[in-house]
Design an enzyme around this catalytic site. Structure first.
Site, short mmCIF file in Angstrom:
data_model
loop_
_atom_site.label_atom_id
_atom_site.label_comp_id
_atom_site.label_asym_id
_atom_site.label_seq_id
_atom_site.Cartn_x
_atom_site.Cartn_y
_atom_site.Cartn_z
N HIS A 190 -2.50 -5.33 10.95
CA HIS A 190 -1.78 -4.09 10.62
C HIS A 190 -1.69 -3.18 11.84
CE1 HIS A 190 -1.22 -4.71 6.28
NE2 HIS A 190 -2.00 -5.72 6.62
N CYS A 501 11.74 -12.91 9.10
CA CYS A 501 11.42 -11.49 8.96
C CYS A 501 9.98 -11.20 9.35
CB CYS A 501 11.70 -10.99 7.55
SG CYS A 501 10.68 -11.77 6.30
C1 LIG Z 1 7.08 -10.75 6.80
C2 LIG Z 1 5.96 -11.16 6.28
O1 LIG Z 1 5.41 -10.50 5.25
P1 LIG Z 1 4.11 -9.55 5.31
O2 LIG Z 1 3.78 -9.28 6.75
O3 LIG Z 1 4.49 -8.34 4.54
O4 LIG Z 1 3.08 -10.39 4.60
C3 LIG Z 1 5.24 -12.34 6.80
O5 LIG Z 1 4.29 -12.81 6.18
O6 LIG Z 1 5.65 -12.79 7.88
#
Ligand SMILES: C=C(OP(=O)(O)O)C(=O)O
Ligand SMILES: [Mg+2]
Length: 576
Positions: A190, A501
């Site tokens: 994060h 993404c």
């Molecule tokens: C885009 C993603 O979702 P998150 O980071 O919200 O788990 C991922 O896992 O790459």
């Protein structure tokens, strides 16, 4: 000169003095300090709370935006009578658990107030963390130690830490913090996601940087993932050159094509209407990931239909006529929600998260889809919906049927579990599109928790195993489209769209590889749009495919990255 190696998170070449994040305040020992006097201790507590309040007010006076509000509210709490009077009362040796030192009395009083706030629930419960923060500040003041949290400084500095807690990030002021270096945290943690969204030059998992002395001048290269203490002239020149290039890179005009004209739309990852407005202003060609958890976080019950319609609609409104890919709730693991997920799971990342919560809390997903459909009906955006954590073709089929029942036309899945990548042909027989979540795909392919600093080297989307899974997904999409076409010929059929993404899309070199592997759109923090566009505009699709081939052949993540970067001199020219 001393060099530290880590994982680059956000490109940038920056020089500045280091300020270390102070260590968290340790719990005071129970009991009384020999020779202490309750009357004098009461005065010390009052003076310490006043000093903390004044320091916070001073910081609030010069802060802007969200940070100002957070600091003002925390300053009010520093003199909270329940906390301060409660602590003074606890100094009486006759109270239960007494006698206590001044530090211990503040500690216990803070715990009691936080407990009361938590029991009240809702907004009051959210204030419990603030009371505990204030408690730590008063205890640090009593001990004559620096205040916990992000250090205050009038001059810009490089923030060094073992890692940042989510609460610390609320007061991180990008005007003051010019780079972030941590010894822990992975590239998908994060902290890294936050640094990218702020466009903050950052290097994580660089062992030893949390021991650099305050005031030491360092050079941070967020592209190369290095930190140099005591930099020389070449580093000074590089930082000066970056400062001019960075401003030249600042604008993305809103239409990304390769050098041969092949379009690869660049989309944005957003959570709220406010984010979406910023993304639209930054030229994003749409939204590739709307994380809906933001609407559900910090509450103890499911948002109502109307609340959800308003939250999603605020994003759709920013992109009339454009694609907005909205992801249904991804609760669990790193995003726990009290009313949906079980905090007792031994392995939360492998537990009931994402789409899987539909089996344990049926109805939430269907209600969310109904709200998405209602919001879509009120706006002009081209709304696509997808589910996180899909592992099998059956799950894909079930999700798509729920979406269609709700009246949503375009329904797809996230591919972030290796099984979905390997069976993409069957998954995409049901789904209209796939979006690769490379953050989770990497964590699951490498069996390496994305939150853990010591596993950062494994948790890197350049890992060839991850690249092979991405290729398998693109190949599967092509095969699924051919199987669904009348002629069955892959050549005649446009493959079902596969986007990315995850954070990988924001790395300009990796973005080139992803395009070469067959990905058709890239979604990222709006801050990365200009850099990714600047690099992709210089290469053809054939070149991207050549780079993908090179990366797939590599034996390690470092080898893949170095080999691709060596074939993309534009990165060095742009300081990326
Ligand atoms: C885009 C993603 O979702 P998150 O980071 O919200 O788990 C991922 O896992 O790459
Ligand atoms: Mg994910």
């Amino acid at each position: 000169m001393q060099q530290f190696h880590g994982v680059g998170v956000t490109p940038g070449r920056v020089l500045g003095p280091v300020l270390q994040m102070p260590a968290p305040v340790a719990e005071p020992a129970p009991g009384i300090v020999a020779g202490s006097d309750a009357v004098a201790d009461a005065e010390r507590i009052k003076a310490a709370s006043k000093a903390v309040q004044t320091a916070l007010k001073d910081r609030a006076a010069t802060a802007t935006g969200d940070a100002k509000g957070v600091l003002e509210a925390t300053a009010m709490m520093a003199a909270d009578p329940m906390l301060v009077k409660g602590a003074v009362k606890l100094l009486d040796p006759a109270t239960e658990g007494g006698p206590r030192s001044a530090e211990r009395a503040v500690w216990d009083s803070g715990a009691a107030v936080a407990q009361k706030l938590t029991a009240l629930g809702g907004y009051m419960a959210e204030r419990a963390a603030d009371i505990l923060d204030v408690r730590s500040r008063i205890v640090a003041e009593l001990r004559g130690l620096p205040a916990p949290g992000i250090p205050a400084s009038d001059a810009p500095f490089v923030l060094a830490a073992e890692d940042l807690a989510p609460a610390d990030t609320a007061t991180l002021d990008p005007a003051k913090v010019i780079a972030l270096i941590t010894s822990g945290g992975g590239p998908q943690s994060h902290t890294a996601i936050l640094a990218r969204s702020l466009g903050l030059t950052a290097v994580v998992a660089a062992e030893g940087v949390d021991r650099i002395a305050d005031g030491t001048e360092v050079y941070v290269d967020g592209g190369a993932g290095t930190v140099i203490a005591g930099p020389g002239q070449p580093e000074r020149d590089a930082a000066a050159a970056w400062a001019t290039q960075a401003s030249a890179l600042a604008a993305f005009e809103g239409s990304n094509t390769l050098a041969d004209g092949h379009a690869v739309p660049l989309l944005a990852n957003v959570g709220t209407g406010k984010d979406a407005a910023k993304a639209a202003a930054a030229g994003a060609e749409g939204v590739g990931l709307l994380r809906t958890e933001f609407c559900f976080l910090d509450r103890d019950s499911e948002p109502t239909h109307d609340e959800q319609v308003a939250a999603y609609g605020a994003v759709f409104a920013e992109f009339p006529g454009r694609k907005v890919v909205i992801r249904t709730l991804d609760a669990g693991a790193d995003k726990p929600l009290p009313f949906l997920t079980n905090t007792d799971e031994p392995n939360p990342a492998l537990g009931v998260r994402g789409y899987r919560t539909d089996t344990t809390s049926p109805g939430v997903l269907a209600r969310q889809l109904a709200a998405i459909a209602a919001a879509a009906g009120q706006h002009e955006a081209d709304v696509w919906v997808m589910a996180p954590m899909i592992a099998t073709p059956e799950e894909a089929a079930h999700f798509v049927s729920l979406a269609r029942e709700a009246g949503l036309r375009t329904a797809g899945v996230m591919v972030e579990v290796p099984s979905a990548a390997l069976t993409a042909r069957h998954v995409l027989a049901h789904a209209d599109f796939a979006s690769l979540g490379t953050n989770d795909l990497t964590q699951y392919a490498m069996a390496a928790d994305r939150m853990l600093g010591p596993l950062a080297a494994l948790n890197n989307p350049w890992q060839p195993a991850v690249l092979h899974l991405i290729k398998a997904t693109c190949d599967g999409a092509r095969a699924a489209s051919a199987a669904g076409s009348a002629s069955g010929s892959a050549a005649e059929q446009k493959p079902k769209p596969v986007g990315v993404c995850g954070e990988a899309a924001a790395d300009p070199a990796l973005a080139a590889v992803l395009v070469g592997l067959g990905v058709s759109t890239l979604s990222m923090t709006p801050r990365a749009l200009a850099a990714v566009n600047a690099v992709l505009a210089t290469i053809t699709l054939a070149k991207a495919q050549e780079l993908a081939g090179i990366a797939l052949e590599a034996a390690s993540a470092v080898e893949a990255r170095d080999a691709v970067r060596a074939h993309l001199p534009v990165l060095e020219e742009l300081g990326l």
